[in-house]
Enzyme design. Sequence first.
Site, PDB file in Angstrom:
ATOM      1  CG  ASP A 265      -3.028 -31.393  17.060  1.00  0.00           C
ATOM      2  OD1 ASP A 265      -3.779 -30.879  16.209  1.00  0.00           O
ATOM      3  OD2 ASP A 265      -2.600 -32.560  16.982  1.00  0.00           O
TER       4      ASP A 265
ATOM      5  CG  ASN B 187      -1.071 -27.070   9.281  1.00  0.00           C
ATOM      6  OD1 ASN B 187      -0.648 -26.449  10.260  1.00  0.00           O
ATOM      7  ND2 ASN B 187      -1.432 -28.349   9.376  1.00  0.00           N
TER       8      ASN B 187
HETATM    9  C1  IPE Z   1       0.705 -29.540  13.936  1.00  0.00           C
HETATM   10  O1  IPE Z   1      -0.569 -30.068  14.012  1.00  0.00           O
HETATM   11  C2  IPE Z   1       0.663 -28.142  13.400  1.00  0.00           C
HETATM   12  C3  IPE Z   1       0.039 -27.133  14.259  1.00  0.00           C
HETATM   13  C4  IPE Z   1      -0.421 -27.331  15.460  1.00  0.00           C
HETATM   14  C5  IPE Z   1      -0.025 -25.801  13.711  1.00  0.00           C
HETATM   15  P1  IPE Z   1      -1.197 -30.964  12.840  1.00  0.00           P
HETATM   16  O2  IPE Z   1      -2.563 -31.314  13.281  1.00  0.00           O
HETATM   17  O3  IPE Z   1      -1.052 -30.266  11.540  1.00  0.00           O
HETATM   18  O4  IPE Z   1      -0.230 -32.228  12.838  1.00  0.00           O
HETATM   19  P2  IPE Z   1      -0.478 -33.723  12.328  1.00  0.00           P
HETATM   20  O5  IPE Z   1      -1.040 -33.615  10.940  1.00  0.00           O
HETATM   21  O6  IPE Z   1      -1.466 -34.347  13.265  1.00  0.00           O
HETATM   22  O7  IPE Z   1       0.847 -34.376  12.398  1.00  0.00           O
HETATM   23  C1  IPE Z   2      -4.608 -27.470  15.364  1.00  0.00           C
HETATM   24  O1  IPE Z   2      -5.831 -28.104  15.331  1.00  0.00           O
HETATM   25  C2  IPE Z   2      -4.591 -26.205  14.555  1.00  0.00           C
HETATM   26  C3  IPE Z   2      -3.805 -26.285  13.321  1.00  0.00           C
HETATM   27  C4  IPE Z   2      -3.151 -27.322  12.893  1.00  0.00           C
HETATM   28  C5  IPE Z   2      -3.746 -25.104  12.518  1.00  0.00           C
HETATM   29  P1  IPE Z   2      -6.233 -29.130  14.174  1.00  0.00           P
HETATM   30  O2  IPE Z   2      -6.956 -28.384  13.111  1.00  0.00           O
HETATM   31  O3  IPE Z   2      -5.057 -29.898  13.718  1.00  0.00           O
HETATM   32  O4  IPE Z   2      -7.241 -30.059  14.963  1.00  0.00           O
HETATM   33  P2  IPE Z   2      -7.388 -31.642  14.833  1.00  0.00           P
HETATM   34  O5  IPE Z   2      -6.057 -32.250  15.013  1.00  0.00           O
HETATM   35  O6  IPE Z   2      -7.947 -31.903  13.455  1.00  0.00           O
HETATM   36  O7  IPE Z   2      -8.351 -32.005  15.921  1.00  0.00           O
HETATM   37 MG    MG Z   3      -4.212 -31.660  14.321  1.00  0.00          MG
END
Ligand code: IPE
Ligand code: IPE
Ligand code: MG
Length: 258
Positions: free
Chosen positions: A31, A79
Site C-alpha cells: 500500500d 479496487n
Molecule cells: C488494499 O489497499 C489493496 C491492495 C493493496 C491491493 P487499499 O489502498 O485498496 O485499501 P484501503 O482502501 O486503504 O482500505
Molecule cells: C496500493 O497503493 C496499490 C493498490 C491498491 C492497487 P494505493 O493506490 O492504494 O496507494 P495509496 O493508498 O492511495 O497511497
Molecule cells: Mg491504498
Amino acid sequence: MPEQPVAAKSGAPAPGSSSAGAPRHVAIIMDGNGRWAQRRGLPRAAGHREGVQALKRTVEAAGNAGVECLTVFGFSTENWSRPADEVSDLMGLVRAYVTSDLARLKKAGVRVKVLGRRTGVPADIVRMIEGAEADTAANNRFLLQVAFNYGGRADILDAAEDHAQRRLAGDAAPLTEAAFSTGLASAGSPELDLIIRTSGERRLSNFLLWEAAYAELVFQDILWPDYGAEPLAQAIGEFQQRQRRYGGRLAEPAMARA
Ligand code: IPE
Ligand code: IPE
Ligand code: MG
C-alpha cells in the site's frame, strides 16, 4: 533462554515454537503507491509503476531470507471502485509485469499462482494468468501468490459454495477447518505466518481473512514503492521477536520449593 510451551492445542503448532526462524509464509499488503507519487507531484500511475519494481526486489529478498511463500495483494475486489483510468493503469501494469518478469521468475524456480476471481478480469489477462500458472506449475523453489481481483470474504463465500455443491452431490464428509481450507484460493500454501502492511494504514482491507487467524501482523510506515530487502528484513526481525501462543500458554519458571 526461550520459555518452553506447556501445551499445544491439537492441530496447531506448539506455542512459541515457530517464531525463531524465518517465517515460511509472508503476505504483504502493498500500500502507498498513490501517496508516493503525490509527494513527488507525479501521477498515481508513476507510483504503481515504481510499485512493480518494489515487488521485483521484494520477491528476490524474500527468497534470500529463507521465506518459502510470498502472497502479495495486487488488486482487491473493492479496487474496481477507483476511477476507470486508474483501474486501466493497474490492468496495464499486470500485463507489463507478467510480460517482463515471467521468464526470470520461471528460471529462478518460482511457482506463480494468482488468487482471486477470474470473472470481471479482462480476457487477455485471464489468459496471461493461466499461462503463467501453467508455465511455472512444476517449479518448487519458491511460491509467489498474487492476489488479484481478490477479496477475503469473496474467497470464503466461494469455498462455502464449493462445499455446498459437494454436499449436494452426495459427499457426506464432515466439514472441518482443514476440509474447508481446501476450497480457498490459498489451498496448498504453507500456514500464513506474517502479514505486513506498508504505508502506515492498520487494517486488513479484506485480505486473507481466514488465513490471518494466527498470523503475526507488522505495520510499517514506508510507502510501497520504497520497499525492498531492508524493510523486509526489519519486518522479519520483528516477527522473530514475537511469541506465538495459539491460545495456549508458555511455561512459567518452576517455583522454588519452600
Ligand atoms: C488494499 O489497499 C489493496 C491492495 C493493496 C491491493 P487499499 O489502498 O485498496 O485499501 P484501503 O482502501 O486503504 O482500505
Ligand atoms: C496500493 O497503493 C496499490 C493498490 C491498491 C492497487 P494505493 O493506490 O492504494 O496507494 P495509496 O493508498 O492511495 O497511497
Ligand atoms: Mg491504498
